[in-house]
Design a protein around this motif. Structure first.
Motif, mmCIF file in Angstrom:
data_model
loop_
_atom_site.group_PDB
_atom_site.id
_atom_site.type_symbol
_atom_site.label_atom_id
_atom_site.label_comp_id
_atom_site.label_asym_id
_atom_site.label_seq_id
_atom_site.Cartn_x
_atom_site.Cartn_y
_atom_site.Cartn_z
ATOM 1 N N ARG A 137 68.918 54.557 14.792
ATOM 2 C CA ARG A 137 69.699 54.251 15.997
ATOM 3 C C ARG A 137 68.962 54.686 17.257
ATOM 4 O O ARG A 137 68.905 53.962 18.246
ATOM 5 C CB ARG A 137 71.056 54.940 15.930
ATOM 6 C CG ARG A 137 72.048 54.312 14.953
ATOM 7 C CD ARG A 137 73.250 55.201 14.779
ATOM 8 N NE ARG A 137 73.927 55.445 16.045
ATOM 9 C CZ ARG A 137 74.715 56.497 16.288
ATOM 10 N NH1 ARG A 137 74.895 57.410 15.350
ATOM 11 N NH2 ARG A 137 75.294 56.638 17.461
ATOM 12 N N ARG A 138 68.385 55.872 17.208
ATOM 13 C CA ARG A 138 67.663 56.382 18.373
ATOM 14 C C ARG A 138 66.406 55.554 18.641
ATOM 15 O O ARG A 138 66.019 55.331 19.795
ATOM 16 C CB ARG A 138 67.265 57.841 18.140
ATOM 17 C CG ARG A 138 68.436 58.797 18.104
ATOM 18 C CD ARG A 138 67.986 60.196 17.746
ATOM 19 N NE ARG A 138 67.140 60.780 18.770
ATOM 20 C CZ ARG A 138 66.414 61.870 18.602
ATOM 21 N NH1 ARG A 138 66.405 62.479 17.416
ATOM 22 N NH2 ARG A 138 65.693 62.358 19.585
ATOM 23 N N LYS A 139 65.773 55.094 17.592
ATOM 24 C CA LYS A 139 64.524 54.347 17.732
ATOM 25 C C LYS A 139 64.730 53.006 18.420
ATOM 26 O O LYS A 139 63.882 52.563 19.206
ATOM 27 C CB LYS A 139 63.895 54.144 16.349
ATOM 28 C CG LYS A 139 62.498 53.548 16.394
ATOM 29 C CD LYS A 139 61.790 53.657 15.056
ATOM 30 C CE LYS A 139 62.483 52.865 13.971
ATOM 31 N NZ LYS A 139 61.696 52.845 12.712
ATOM 32 N N PHE A 140 65.861 52.376 18.144
ATOM 33 C CA PHE A 140 66.103 51.042 18.682
ATOM 34 C C PHE A 140 67.090 51.025 19.849
ATOM 35 O O PHE A 140 67.378 49.975 20.400
ATOM 36 C CB PHE A 140 66.602 50.117 17.566
ATOM 37 C CG PHE A 140 65.576 49.878 16.495
ATOM 38 C CD1 PHE A 140 64.468 49.088 16.743
ATOM 39 C CD2 PHE A 140 65.704 50.465 15.247
ATOM 40 C CE1 PHE A 140 63.512 48.877 15.753
ATOM 41 C CE2 PHE A 140 64.751 50.260 14.254
ATOM 42 C CZ PHE A 140 63.649 49.467 14.513
ATOM 43 N N GLN A 141 67.600 52.203 20.227
ATOM 44 C CA GLN A 141 68.540 52.287 21.342
ATOM 45 C C GLN A 141 67.741 52.376 22.640
ATOM 46 O O GLN A 141 66.832 53.205 22.777
ATOM 47 C CB GLN A 141 69.439 53.529 21.207
ATOM 48 C CG GLN A 141 70.616 53.528 22.150
ATOM 49 C CD GLN A 141 71.866 52.961 21.487
ATOM 50 O OE1 GLN A 141 71.811 52.504 20.356
ATOM 51 N NE2 GLN A 141 72.967 52.992 22.199
ATOM 52 N N SER A 142 68.087 51.521 23.607
ATOM 53 C CA SER A 142 67.367 51.529 24.882
ATOM 54 C C SER A 142 67.715 52.758 25.712
ATOM 55 O O SER A 142 66.904 53.255 26.486
ATOM 56 C CB SER A 142 67.685 50.259 25.679
ATOM 57 O OG SER A 142 69.086 50.138 25.884
ATOM 58 N N ASP A 169 69.813 56.800 25.824
ATOM 59 C CA ASP A 169 70.149 57.925 24.961
ATOM 60 C C ASP A 169 71.517 57.729 24.325
ATOM 61 O O ASP A 169 72.452 57.208 24.966
ATOM 62 C CB ASP A 169 70.169 59.230 25.770
ATOM 63 C CG ASP A 169 68.767 59.714 26.101
ATOM 64 O OD1 ASP A 169 67.825 59.237 25.446
ATOM 65 O OD2 ASP A 169 68.633 60.539 27.010
ATOM 66 N N LEU A 170 71.642 58.153 23.079
ATOM 67 C CA LEU A 170 72.945 58.090 22.415
ATOM 68 C C LEU A 170 73.888 59.097 23.058
ATOM 69 O O LEU A 170 73.464 60.178 23.472
ATOM 70 C CB LEU A 170 72.781 58.423 20.930
ATOM 71 C CG LEU A 170 71.953 57.466 20.082
ATOM 72 C CD1 LEU A 170 71.780 58.040 18.681
ATOM 73 C CD2 LEU A 170 72.618 56.098 20.011
#
Length: 233
Positions: free
Chosen positions: A205-210, A212-213
């Protein structure tokens, strides 16, 4: 970017499975334990301690940072600890101390093995201390805090006669108890798998999230762990 994780409680029932599984997905796995590991490979950096009271000294020389995930499977029982105070020292104080040290180093993601039926007002020491530990670690402000609450853990518990007896009883009645029930016992291997899968999902999720979560605390109950680790035929 290389993946890094740090683990305590690595020689326990869940921890020994977790170390092996994490070593397959992290480039560097830092393990702090009082006893030698049953499993070791090139990615594992093992630090043996005589006493977790000296945890700060060990952590001071470990390269944990904001790109490190932290895992704790540390825990004991009142019987093994020898007193209420000694039990609380392990299950609460050492866990919270580890979490604080990780947070001070910039660690953002923390994975905590807890237990089912925690209650801060419980008359049972075990349930009360587990709830207090969760509460104390929540207050540290990790960006992602994942708390795993298994039911009865299946596996050989050294020195835990009552739990071993409970497991033997369960084996007789297990065909009659569906996994859809939240009280269904769960193997230590499956709990470790749930923790590993959750860490991998968070990484993806973090890798593909533009962006910050958002900061969240996620409670993974026993029923959810059973579902996510169920073997599909």
């Amino acid at each position: 970017m290389q993946r890094k994780a740090i683990v305590i409680g690595a020689t326990g029932l869940v921890g020994q499975y977790l170390v092996k599984q994490l070593s397959e997905i992290y480039d560097t796995l830092i393990v702090i334990a009082r006893r030698p590991l049953r499993y070791i490979n090139a990615s594992i950096h093992f630090y043996q301690v005589n006493d977790f009271d000296n945890l700060a000294e060990i952590c001071a020389n470990i390269g944990a940072d904001q790109n490190t995930d932290a895992f704790s499977c540390l825990g004991t029982t009142r019987k093994l600890a020898g007193s209420d105070e000694a039990f609380r020292k392990v299950d609460h104080d050492y866990n919270v101390s580890f979490a604080k040290l990780c947070r001070e180093k910039g660690v953002e993601n923390f994975f905590l093995l807890s237990a089912m039926n925690n209650d801060i007002d419980s008359r049972f020491l075990y349930n009360r201390v587990k709830a207090e530990t969760e509460q104390s670690i929540r207050a540290l402000g990790f960006k992602q805090l994942l708390i795993f609450r298994p039911s009865l853990l299946l596996g050989k518990h050294k020195g835990r006669t009552l739990e071993n007896v409970s497991q033997n009883i369960f084996k007789v009645f297990s065909p009659l108890v569906p996994e859809s029930l939240s009280i269904h016992p769960i193997s230590a291997r499956r709990v470790a798998s749930a923790m590993t899968m959750s860490a991998n999902n968070l990484y993806e999720r973090r890798k593909f999230q533009s962006a910050d979560l958002p900061s969240t605390t996620s409670i993974i109950e026993n029923k959810q762990m059973l579902a996510m680790t169920r073997v599909k035929h």
